[in-house]
Design a protein around this motif. Structure first.
Motif, PDB file in Angstrom:
ATOM      1  N   MET A 265       0.840  -1.186   0.000  1.00  4.53           N
ATOM      2  CA  MET A 265       0.000   0.000   0.000  1.00  4.53           C
ATOM      3  C   MET A 265       0.876   1.237   0.000  1.00  4.53           C
ATOM      4  N   GLN A 266       0.633   2.159  -0.929  1.00  2.00           N
ATOM      5  CA  GLN A 266       1.382   3.403  -0.977  1.00  2.00           C
ATOM      6  C   GLN A 266       0.888   4.356   0.105  1.00  2.00           C
ATOM      7  N   THR A 267       1.820   5.082   0.694  1.00  2.00           N
ATOM      8  CA  THR A 267       1.454   6.067   1.709  1.00  2.00           C
ATOM      9  C   THR A 267       2.074   7.405   1.353  1.00  2.00           C
ATOM     10  N   ASN A 268       1.509   8.479   1.919  1.00  2.00           N
ATOM     11  CA  ASN A 268       1.994   9.832   1.622  1.00  2.00           C
ATOM     12  C   ASN A 268       2.093  10.666   2.890  1.00  2.00           C
ATOM     13  N   PHE A 269       2.677  10.098   3.913  1.00  2.00           N
ATOM     14  CA  PHE A 269       2.898  10.845   5.143  1.00  2.00           C
ATOM     15  C   PHE A 269       4.035  11.845   4.947  1.00  2.00           C
ATOM     16  N   THR A 270       3.941  12.984   5.602  1.00  2.00           N
ATOM     17  CA  THR A 270       5.016  13.970   5.550  1.00  2.00           C
ATOM     18  C   THR A 270       6.129  13.574   6.514  1.00  2.00           C
ATOM     19  N   LEU A 271       7.285  14.162   6.324  1.00  2.00           N
ATOM     20  CA  LEU A 271       8.394  13.899   7.242  1.00  2.00           C
ATOM     21  C   LEU A 271       8.050  14.344   8.665  1.00  2.00           C
ATOM     22  N   ALA A 272       7.302  15.423   8.758  1.00  2.00           N
ATOM     23  CA  ALA A 272       6.886  15.901  10.087  1.00  2.00           C
ATOM     24  C   ALA A 272       5.988  14.879  10.755  1.00  2.00           C
TER      25      ALA A 272
ATOM     26  N   GLY B 157     -14.693  -4.768   7.822  1.00  2.00           N
ATOM     27  CA  GLY B 157     -13.668  -5.793   7.729  1.00  2.00           C
ATOM     28  C   GLY B 157     -12.308  -5.134   7.882  1.00  2.00           C
ATOM     29  N   PRO B 158     -11.251  -5.904   8.105  1.00  2.00           N
ATOM     30  CA  PRO B 158      -9.925  -5.308   8.335  1.00  2.00           C
ATOM     31  C   PRO B 158      -9.437  -4.440   7.178  1.00  2.00           C
ATOM     32  N   ARG B 159      -9.635  -4.902   5.938  1.00  2.00           N
ATOM     33  CA  ARG B 159      -9.136  -4.121   4.804  1.00  2.00           C
ATOM     34  C   ARG B 159      -9.810  -2.760   4.749  1.00  2.00           C
ATOM     35  N   GLY B 160     -11.126  -2.719   4.942  1.00  2.00           N
ATOM     36  CA  GLY B 160     -11.830  -1.439   4.932  1.00  2.00           C
ATOM     37  C   GLY B 160     -11.397  -0.543   6.070  1.00  2.00           C
TER      38      GLY B 160
ATOM     39  N   LYS C  44       4.604   1.881   8.515  1.00  2.00           N
ATOM     40  CA  LYS C  44       5.223   0.595   8.160  1.00  2.00           C
ATOM     41  C   LYS C  44       4.156  -0.497   8.031  1.00  2.00           C
ATOM     42  N   ILE C  45       3.203  -0.483   8.950  1.00  2.00           N
ATOM     43  CA  ILE C  45       2.140  -1.497   8.925  1.00  2.00           C
ATOM     44  C   ILE C  45       1.280  -1.319   7.677  1.00  2.00           C
ATOM     45  N   LEU C  46       0.921  -0.082   7.367  1.00  3.09           N
ATOM     46  CA  LEU C  46       0.097   0.185   6.192  1.00  3.09           C
ATOM     47  C   LEU C  46       0.795  -0.253   4.915  1.00  3.09           C
ATOM     48  N   ARG C  47       2.090   0.007   4.819  1.00  2.00           N
ATOM     49  CA  ARG C  47       2.826  -0.341   3.603  1.00  2.00           C
ATOM     50  C   ARG C  47       2.949  -1.849   3.409  1.00  2.00           C
ATOM     51  N   ALA C  48       2.776  -2.610   4.489  1.00  3.76           N
ATOM     52  CA  ALA C  48       2.855  -4.074   4.372  1.00  3.76           C
ATOM     53  C   ALA C  48       1.596  -4.671   3.753  1.00  3.76           C
ATOM     54  N   CYS C  49       0.473  -3.922   3.797  1.00  4.90           N
ATOM     55  CA  CYS C  49      -0.801  -4.441   3.293  1.00  4.90           C
ATOM     56  C   CYS C  49      -0.791  -4.474   1.763  1.00  4.90           C
ATOM     57  N   VAL C  50      -1.207  -5.611   1.187  1.00  5.68           N
ATOM     58  CA  VAL C  50      -1.233  -5.772  -0.278  1.00  5.68           C
ATOM     59  C   VAL C  50      -2.663  -5.829  -0.818  1.00  5.68           C
TER      60      VAL C  50
ATOM     61  N   MET D 242      -4.880 -11.131  11.603  1.00  2.00           N
ATOM     62  CA  MET D 242      -3.428 -11.280  11.651  1.00  2.00           C
ATOM     63  C   MET D 242      -3.002 -12.722  11.424  1.00  2.00           C
ATOM     64  N   THR D 243      -3.818 -13.658  11.883  1.00  2.00           N
ATOM     65  CA  THR D 243      -3.521 -15.066  11.629  1.00  2.00           C
ATOM     66  C   THR D 243      -3.667 -15.388  10.147  1.00  2.00           C
ATOM     67  N   THR D 244      -4.643 -14.768   9.495  1.00  2.00           N
ATOM     68  CA  THR D 244      -4.933 -15.049   8.095  1.00  2.00           C
ATOM     69  C   THR D 244      -3.997 -14.315   7.140  1.00  2.00           C
ATOM     70  N   CYS D 245      -3.512 -13.149   7.532  1.00  2.00           N
ATOM     71  CA  CYS D 245      -2.774 -12.270   6.622  1.00  2.00           C
ATOM     72  C   CYS D 245      -1.475 -12.915   6.119  1.00  2.00           C
TER      73      CYS D 245
END
Length: 433
Positions: free
Chosen positions: A1-8, A47-50, A20-26, A83-86
């Motif tokens: 998953m692409q993210t766009n957080f600022t450095l701040a 659901g978790p994805r939503g 980091k967690i968000l970027r792991a999601c496919v 988390m068990t399924t992912c």
């Protein structure tokens, strides 16, 4: 998953971890297949994805939580089946915990919700207040039909009778029988000693019989789990630090080989202390050490080796694997193996990966969904044909007990009985013997 957080934004450690967690999601959606609320409601946002998309949008935009986000996050049980399924290792637990803290900080709930949550935060972590509130509940029962849904649910969950405080839960040391093999601290807990003091009593008997010295430390009562999952981080960390301080004194004194937890919901939290306090320079080292020593009661018994069963003709057991046990701590097969070693015939419960609806305070805050999950679980237990039910979490016991036509016990009570302990009180009441 692409993210766009600022450095701040990424300078904040919570946000950096969530990124980091968000970027792991496919986006694969495997998680939806095992999510209880998606199963019931069929809504992608339940659901978790939503929920991950909602959390990403909220955190990335630096937005206060909206009513929509709050509704769907509140419906999450934190059962961690996702988390068990992912297949990608998305650490959903830390992500949703961060979302709940953000909700607490940025969203003002309607006053009835605020009042109820404040009541839970004040009462449940304190044995004295909890016992007092249960005593008062008998006077409120005649008004049950006139109370709002969640208050009437609280009354339904409150036992009509509860045992006196057990002397086992006072700070003390229980010597090992025979030569000492281990020295451990036992988390005595907050809700469990009030509702089911026999669980801690059975734990002490079982451990000392296996050559373990058991320490009940002053100050190590509530672990902070209930308040932590409500998004109330300040009281949660206060409880966690009290436990860490108490156990650290034992470590620095006569030492500890392990910290034993017999409520799987609490065990999942204690094992996460190292993460919860990783940014606190005064507590991070101690917290990590405590987490590394934390063990579920079944883990420590398996390490010691269960004594030969002293019973014959034990009843069949339907084993209910608590979500915090199987998904939170990844302990699914071990309790079953111990029960079999103790001579019990195990009956599997269909849909064992689906939550029973307890989930800490979920059955109070989301009573309709919790009731649906409870009824589903009760039907599956009934179909299993087990004469008794075993589980490793007090919340599950309270959630299921009133709807069962057979006893439900903690796993440790059965292991204690099978290796020379007294017959559990729940079985004595059932048979009248």
């Amino acid at each position: 998953m692409q993210t766009n957080f600022t450095l701040a934004q990424l300078a904040d450690s919570d946000t950096a971890e969530s990124e980091k967690i968000l970027r792991a999601c496919v986006h694969c959606g495997f998680c939806t297949a095992t999510c209880p609320t998606y199963l019931l409601l069929g809504d992608e946002l339940d659901g978790p994805r939503g929920r991950i998309y909602l959390i990403k949008d909220m955190l990335e935009g630096g937005k206060p939580a909206s009513a929509t986000v709050v509704r769907h996050i509140d419906r999450c049980l934190s059962c961690l089946a996702c988390m068990t399924t992912c297949p990608s290792g998305v650490h959903y637990m830390h992500l949703v915990d961060h979302a709940r803290r953000h909700i607490t900080d940025t969203y003002r709930r309607p006053w009835p919700d605020r009042l109820l949550r404040r009541l839970l935060v004040m009462v449940l972590p304190s044995r004295r207040r909890f016992r007092w509130s249960l005593g008062l509940s008998r006077f409120a029962r005649p008004l049950r039909l006139h109370l709002p849904g969640r208050l009437s649910t609280m009354l339904d969950l409150a036992p009509r009778k509860f045992a006196k405080a057990s002397p086992v839960d006072r700070p003390q040391v229980f010597p090992a029988e025979g030569s000492r093999r281990r020295r451990v601290a036992l988390l005595s807990g907050c809700v469990q000693p009030v509702l089911k003091p026999g669980i801690n009593e059975a734990t002490v008997r079982l451990l000392t019989r296996h050559g373990v010295e058991v320490v009940v430390s002053a100050g190590a009562d509530c672990c902070g789990s209930l308040t932590h999952h409500l998004g109330e981080e300040s009281p949660a960390l206060t409880s966690a630090k009290a436990c860490i301080a108490a156990w650290s004194r034992e470590i620095e004194g006569e030492g500890l080989d392990a910290i034993v937890v017999n409520a799987s919901g609490c065990g999942t939290t204690v094992k996460d202390y190292g993460f919860m306090l990783c940014d606190d320079p005064d507590w991070s080292g101690k917290a990590a050490r405590i987490s590394s020593l934390a063990r579920d009661i079944t883990e420590i018994v398996a390490e010691l080796g269960l004594l030969p069963a002293a019973l014959e003709g034990q009843p069949s057991v339907a084993y209910h694997s608590a979500c915090s046990m199987q998904h939170g701590q990844k302990l699914d097969a071990l309790p079953r193996e111990l029960l079999r070693d103790a001579g019990f015939e195990l009956r599997e419960v269909a849909e064992g990966h689906i939550c029973c609806g307890s989930a800490g305070t979920y059955n109070i805050l989301q009573p309709k969904l919790a009731a649906q999950l409870r009824n589903r679980k009760l039907a599956n237990i009934d179909r299993s044909g087990g004469a008794i039910v075993a589980t490793g979490n007090i919340g599950c016991i309270q959630q299921l007990e009133g709807g069962l036509d057979r006893p439900i016990l903690h796993t440790v009570e059965l292991l204690d009985w099978a290796t020379g302990g007294p017959r559990p009180a729940a079985l004595t009441r059932e048979t009248g013997n």
